[in-house]
Scaffold this active site. Structure first.
Site, PDB file in Angstrom:
ATOM      1  N   PHE A  45       0.844  -1.097  -0.039  1.00 47.30           N
ATOM      2  CA  PHE A  45      -0.067   0.025  -0.112  1.00 47.30           C
ATOM      3  C   PHE A  45       0.924   1.225  -0.046  1.00 47.30           C
ATOM      4  O   PHE A  45       1.893   1.419   0.743  1.00 47.30           O
ATOM      5  CB  PHE A  45      -0.981  -0.105   1.258  1.00 47.30           C
ATOM      6  N   GLU A  46       0.506   2.240  -0.671  1.00 46.42           N
ATOM      7  CA  GLU A  46       0.998   3.607  -0.763  1.00 46.42           C
ATOM      8  C   GLU A  46       1.331   4.209   0.517  1.00 46.42           C
ATOM      9  O   GLU A  46       2.537   4.821   0.614  1.00 46.42           O
ATOM     10  CB  GLU A  46       0.192   4.313  -1.631  1.00 46.42           C
ATOM     11  N   GLY A  47       0.588   4.077   1.345  1.00 41.35           N
ATOM     12  CA  GLY A  47       0.628   4.560   2.615  1.00 41.35           C
ATOM     13  C   GLY A  47       1.972   4.073   3.536  1.00 41.35           C
ATOM     14  O   GLY A  47       2.422   4.760   4.662  1.00 41.35           O
TER      15      GLY A  47
END
Lengths: 256, 323, 323, 256
Positions: D53-55
């Site tokens: 995930f990008e986070g």
């Protein structure tokens, strides 16, 4: 210990360097005299001084008698405020957070350039020394204090190899080379404290230690030294200062 | 064979990475098996710094396996650098500082090999070593820096670096070429069987080295369950998909230290320094014979190092957690 | 006034940093006092991402203090971006994505202000935002990247970026200009009175933002003793000398989340979205009046948000530590 | 749900995309359909597939019924193998560790370029959309799967604004612009699966979903679609696949 004093040359170095550090400063310190001096300063007059180690340590607490063997082992991290990767602690220098870089020196020249790489021709060296470590970065990116023994073979007209840049060829040559900030601030020896001329960037004596003559300093220097118009005499180490140094290094690993 | 002076073209870097097994698979093996992952001529990046978290057991295994022409890089080299030269498995190191440690003076073994022209020691500043690995980790061909200008350290590397006038500010910058090692060897306190590694305390350049390399061999004090990793994912410092081998080796840094577990074995290090100071060739050969050739296992090696030293180093090592 | 499009010259950056108080000193203060550290026209970087670890209490305080012409940057903007525009304290944001969250669709408040020409939304890719802060943190004027080429996102920022042919490989690279915000506002789970901060879980871009900025205001769920920091120095993510203010504000991210402590207040967020969807001007004004102007303290604000929401968000927030 | 089937268009999207993912791959996933599809693939045929995930999350475990509201909240981190800063997780794309970037799309064109920034003239936009997020980076740096509804207004000859680069103007224009790797791999809709011609880089239909005609796909597309020489028909979702999707999203937040 010298005959006239109750302290060793290294103890004198530690005390004299410590006095140059100011409260609130952030100091990037090597092990040995620099670490002893920085810790001494914290204990005596600079309680909010912060020590940083190249291995990736911010604001540690040095345990007396357990001095780290280099800036990169766990002894450096005791009660630190932060540990972080090496590259990131070095980048703090580049970002401008550090006030003083503080190291020892093997060979220095008139313009404060340091050599810890080669003795003799670098292509056919007589001695291959260990190299720069962070020295090149520290001296490229902040103001430097160097603590070293005052000997003719160490104070040379021109170093065989510039490992850590001082003022290069003097004048504006340092900033011309791209090193727009930082530079040699003080050289502390067992004989004197030297600074650098604002224009020419040549080394000059600012103060002599108690009982040391100008001639003595010049005799132990391999180039013509300038002397400040008002050369001071430093106060000898106080008992309190010596007591702290000896508490930190009870086996005189760095202060024999 | 690797050319460490050359920045790897991006398409080549990506193709190599894409060809690697990157799924969540177990990769536990022995020191001997792990050594087979390293080819003669490889550029091997060594984790840790000076006497801390040196993957000594893996180096022991590489020397025993008789590797050839390795190029070895590290932030700072200590006695493991001596042994790379003395054993002949590497004749070329890239590092910022090379000697056992300040308290023992300049390494006689390094001096013998470098001054005699038997081996090469490329010197880069410490931050530059870090930024070169970091560029490799980021997948860019260089990172800009404001160090290594004006000095002779910079001059000697001039062929490998580039100077640049910043297009935004006009300032002078050094561009440091990415290092993407063929293999990284790294020792950690804990890893799971997939290669997720937790590193306590000093990280040195290890996360960047792992990300930059084309293969990673982890040695670890302990293999822990993946569930332990997943309880504290913010403590993982090296992700499994960069890792190709996990080897459980208690005291795998001896006689160097492993943060929070054991400090350097100072007596052993002192004896070694004395031995090679007297004769950097025969002294080192003798040391290698006694500690590297004769013991058949890492446990047998530790036995020769001695129980007293192990206990002493452990007691000191745990002191970092004293309040 | 800051010009966010211009890379700060190195000597200016250093002079500002050197002028800061960087000693180990206590710096605990109130939200109101902290707000006085921010000047009209400042570039304020906001920590966290989307609905996570948003320093909402500090934004609340800035809106109440009636700041003007702030330039606000963040990795991704959520409803706090709406409130910056609606309150008028900022008419210029720099971010990679701007809307409350995918499940609520496109922000009507953002649309009203940007489409109407009342405010500016500079769009950079997410990695580019990160690399711009990182360049600022590293003290270099740019970082190279292989993204934002070919696309219109890159084209729109072309005046602020540079293209380069790599001197090592000949590859095309984008050079991303450093961001050195005047102030960073960051919320953390724990910090000591000096500003040493521990951040659990997702770090987002916060350590880089703190290092890049010329001032840092930390809000924290709890102020802890420095001795607790020193027990686990490898968990410190922001060092004290970058920090200028420490404010203890429990639930300082509400109605957003704080990792491990509370999840987003979904009902509140849903009601807000509904209210501003119906009328982005009057709806937002009404929200600001009820939650930002009338309550005199952050505690009074939380009272209006409601106990039921606080308990529900807390219960969900702690679930991240369920095994 | 369509009359002829026992699943919604979104469920169909999730199942069809999931089947494109291979065991052992590392997939950079957005929330919504991409996350559902990647998790479905893990459960059915690709147990060692890794989700990022990008986070800043590597290899999390999604709790059924607690789908994250974006890629940046703590729900994304449940039982993850690692969490790390956003910039560093994005850099994994640049370093080449990622096999597939997987996102939804608002508007796509013939060459696979995506728009999530502006509808209308970007200088005077009719609608200002939320923007790129990581979309530009992901599509610049890896191979893409896009899952979206097949509607004429979404499949346009040329997007108003290229937020996430596909093959730009086709041919070699993508690599000419400096994007030497990655590119659009598959577009999955509720009607068909599209790939891209190796030379011209134009979108072309590779397979039609069960019961969908070529005409139907063309009618819902705003430009002339190419069809592969051997267009396949996809197998409809299996009950097992649908059961997993419904377990993950019991309230049909993303699959209504």
């Amino acid at each position: 210990m010298t005959e006239a004093s109750n302290y060793t040359a290294s103890e004198l170095l530690a005390v004299m360097s410590a006095r140059l550090l100011l409260d609130g400063q952030i100091v990037f310190a090597g092990v040995g005299i620099p670490l002893l001096a920085a810790t001494l300063a914290q204990r005596v007059h600079a309680p909010s001084l912060t020590i940083l180690f190249e291995g990736g340590v911010i604001g540690p607490f040095i345990v007396p008698g357990e001095l780290p063997p280099s800036t990169n082992e766990q002894r450096c991290t005791r009660k630190a405020n932060m540990v972080l990767p090496i590259t990131d602690v070095m980048l703090l220098l580049q970002r401008g957070y550090i006030d003083i870089g503080f190291m020892g020196g093997a060979q220095i020249d008139r313009y404060g350039n340091l050599n810890s790489s080669f003795i003799g021709d670098p292509e056919q060296p007589k001695i291959r020394l260990p190299g720069t470590g962070g020295g090149n970065d520290i001296s490229s990116l902040t103001n430097m204090i160097v603590a070293m023994k005052h000997e003719k073979r160490r104070f040379v007209p021109k170093v065989d190899f510039i490992t850590s840049p001082g003022f290069l060829d003097g004048g504006t040559s340092r900033s011309d080379a791209g090193l727009v900030s930082g530079g040699m601030f003080r050289v502390v020896t067992d004989l004197a404290i030297m600074g650098f001329d604002e224009q020419s960037k040549e080394m000059k004596v600012l103060s002599l230690h108690n009982g040391v003559s100008s001639e003595q300093v010049q005799d132990n220097t391999g180039f013509d030294l300038a002397f400040d118009d008002t050369v001071q005499t430093t106060q000898p180490p106080e008992p309190e200062e010596l007591a702290v140094v000896r508490e930190l290094d009870p086996e005189s690993l760095y202060t024999a | 064979m690797s050319n460490s002076a050359k920045v790897k073209p991006y398409l080549e870097l990506r193709a190599e990475t894409q060809a690697r097994e990157r799924g969540l698979k177990e990769k536990v093996m022995s020191l001997e098996e792990a050594a087979t992952l390293i080819n003669d001529g490889d550029h091997v990046a060594i984790g840790g710094c000076t006497m801390s978290r040196t993957p000594m057991a893996m180096i022991w295994s590489l020397i025993r396996a008789g590797k050839k022409d390795l190029i070895a890089s590290r932030s700072i080299m200590s006695s493991e650098g001596d042994l790379l030269f003395a054993s002949g498995i590497s004749k070329h190191v890239i590092t910022s500082w090379f000697s056992q440690g300040i308290v023992w003076g300049v390494s006689k073994v390094m001096r013998h090999h470098v001054e005699g022209g038997h081996a090469k020691f490329d010197e880069w500043s410490h931050m530059s070593m870090g930024l070169r690995y970091r560029a490799g980790a980021m997948g860019v061909p260089f990172l800009p820096s404001r160090s290594m200008m004006g000095s002779d350290v910079g001059e000697r590397c001039r062929e490998e670096t580039r100077q640049m006038s910043c297009p935004f500010t006009g300032e002078s910058l050094t561009l440091l070429p990415a290092l993407n090692p063929d293999v990284a060897i790294i020792h950690v306190q804990r890893a799971d069987a997939y290669g997720n590694a937790q590193i306590d305390g000093l990280q040195f350049m290890d996360p960047d080295i792992a990300m930059a390399a084309n293969k990673v061999i982890l040695t670890t004090e302990r293999i822990i369950d993946n569930a332990q990793i997943r309880r504290v994912p913010d403590r993982t410092r090296i992700p499994f998909f960069t890792v190709d081998a996990v080897v459980e080796v208690p005291f795998g840094c001896a006689p160097h230290e492993c943060y929070g577990t054991y400090e350097p074995f100072f007596d052993h290090m002192g004896q070694y320094a004395k031995q090679v100071s007297l004769d950097p060739v025969a002294g080192a050969a003798d040391y290698l014979r006694h500690y590297y050739e004769e013991p058949a296992t890492w446990e047998a090696y530790l036995e020769r190092v001695g129980t007293a030293e192990i206990l002493d180093a452990s007691r000191r090592g745990r002191s970092v957690y004293d309040d």
